[in-house]
Design a protein around this motif. Structure first.
Motif, PDB file in Angstrom:
ATOM      1  N   GLY A 196     -55.190  -6.353 -25.193  1.00 31.11           N
ATOM      2  CA  GLY A 196     -55.800  -5.173 -24.600  1.00 31.11           C
ATOM      3  C   GLY A 196     -56.074  -4.034 -25.557  1.00 31.11           C
ATOM      4  N   THR A 197     -55.965  -4.251 -26.847  1.00 29.25           N
ATOM      5  CA  THR A 197     -56.208  -3.197 -27.826  1.00 29.25           C
ATOM      6  C   THR A 197     -56.759  -3.805 -29.106  1.00 29.25           C
ATOM      7  N   MET A 198     -57.551  -3.015 -29.833  1.00 30.02           N
ATOM      8  CA  MET A 198     -58.116  -3.477 -31.099  1.00 30.02           C
ATOM      9  C   MET A 198     -57.229  -3.147 -32.293  1.00 30.02           C
ATOM     10  N   THR A 199     -56.093  -2.501 -32.050  1.00 30.02           N
ATOM     11  CA  THR A 199     -55.275  -1.988 -33.152  1.00 30.02           C
ATOM     12  C   THR A 199     -54.920  -3.065 -34.167  1.00 30.02           C
ATOM     13  N   PHE A 200     -54.396  -4.185 -33.700  1.00 32.67           N
ATOM     14  CA  PHE A 200     -53.956  -5.242 -34.610  1.00 32.67           C
ATOM     15  C   PHE A 200     -55.132  -5.780 -35.420  1.00 32.67           C
ATOM     16  N   GLY A 201     -56.258  -5.987 -34.764  1.00 28.96           N
ATOM     17  CA  GLY A 201     -57.429  -6.484 -35.472  1.00 28.96           C
ATOM     18  C   GLY A 201     -57.965  -5.491 -36.485  1.00 28.96           C
ATOM     19  N   LEU A 202     -58.002  -4.221 -36.109  1.00 30.90           N
ATOM     20  CA  LEU A 202     -58.509  -3.201 -37.029  1.00 30.90           C
ATOM     21  C   LEU A 202     -57.611  -3.063 -38.259  1.00 30.90           C
TER      22      LEU A 202
END
Length: 294
Positions: free
Chosen positions: A28-34
């Protein structure tokens, strides 16, 4: 030469997984990918710096990229795996601290959900179910709208971990599922989950976190409502179609449903080591016993 290989490895691995997690957003978040894309970019600058020795900043960027890549791809997952082993051995204090470290190293990778389950296990072990539920309900009244879903999920997990299937179902139908039906899609005007802005996440598609959905499926099966459990399994399979990151949830949901339906042959095939390498021998034996019992 070894340093250049390390830079190339980070560029390739973090670049690939960064794009994957940004596009899929399984948590549910892009944090890890970013963060992985950032590590890949820094490592790429480090590679560029190998050709321009006079630009010291490029070398610094490369070193930071390698460090970030190692944390995101190696150390973080290793610490997370170690925490799971301690949790399985009921060393919950050590497991909790290791998960804190893993979350620091790999933010946005879904560790918060594991910490919620671990917290439920600790509260059950300490015999503080009702007190914890009352405290969570009080906190929910003061919490912002985006935090209420997580609190309701925590309460449901508490009941599930304590084998209080009826209480878990009642709470889920009152607070997590629209109109009390887990398998019905939300209608226009119904409040979407906080993660609705992340269209690729399983949580947005299901309305709740995947672990909560799967364990509630099992709760319906244990209380004899196999029709509802079957509809939840069908929706989960539909939502997870073509998603490699959802394979564990699909496997567990199918295994639970078939075991609670008494399908021993199908369960035996699902828990076979070649299909369930992530399962321990004790877990395989347990689910076979459940299938025989039903």
């Amino acid at each position: 030469m070894f340093y250049e290989y390390a830079l190339i490895s980070v560029v390739i691995a973090c670049g690939y997984w960064g794009i994957y997690f940004v596009r899929r957003q399984p948590h549910g978040t892009m944090t890890f990918g970013l963060m992985q894309l950032g590590a890949a970019a820094l490592a790429g600058l480090g590679l560029l710096g190998r050709k321009y020795d006079d630009v010291a900043a490029l070398g610094v960027a490369g070193a930071i990229g390698i460090g970030a890549g190692v944390c995101l791809l190696v150390i973080g997952p290793l610490v997370r795996g170690l925490a799971r082993r301690f949790a399985a051995a009921e060393r919950l204090g050590i497991a909790s601290r290791l998960l804190d470290v893993a979350e620091l190293l790999t933010p946005g990778s879904g560790i918060a959900e594991e910490k919620a389950v671990l917290g439920a296990m600790k509260e059950i072990r300490d015999g503080r179910i009702e007190e914890t539920v009352d405290a969570l309900n009080a906190a929910k009244d003061r919490a912002p709208a985006e935090a209420r879903l997580a609190i309701d999920e925590r309460i449901a997990l508490l009941y599930l971990a304590a084998y209080r299937w009826t209480d878990a179902i009642a709470h889920a139908e009152a607070h997590l599922f629209p109109s009390g039906d887990a398998s019905r899609p939300r209608k226009a005007g119904e409040t979407p989950p906080p993660e609705a802005h992340a269209p690729g996440s399983l949580r947005a598609a299901l309305g709740v976190a995947p672990p909560v959905w799967v364990e509630l499926l099992g709760a319906y099966g244990r209380t004899g409502d196999l029709d509802r459990a079957a509809r939840m399994l069908a929706k989960l399979e539909d939502v997870c179609d073509g998603r490699e990151d959802a394979s564990l949830w699909i496997h567990r949901a199918r295994m639970m449903f078939l075991a609670l339906a008494g399908r021993t042959g199908a369960v035996r095939a699902l828990v076979a080591p070649r299909r369930a390498r992530h399962m321990s021998a004790a877990a395989r034996t347990y689910w076979m016993a459940v299938a025989h019992e039903h």
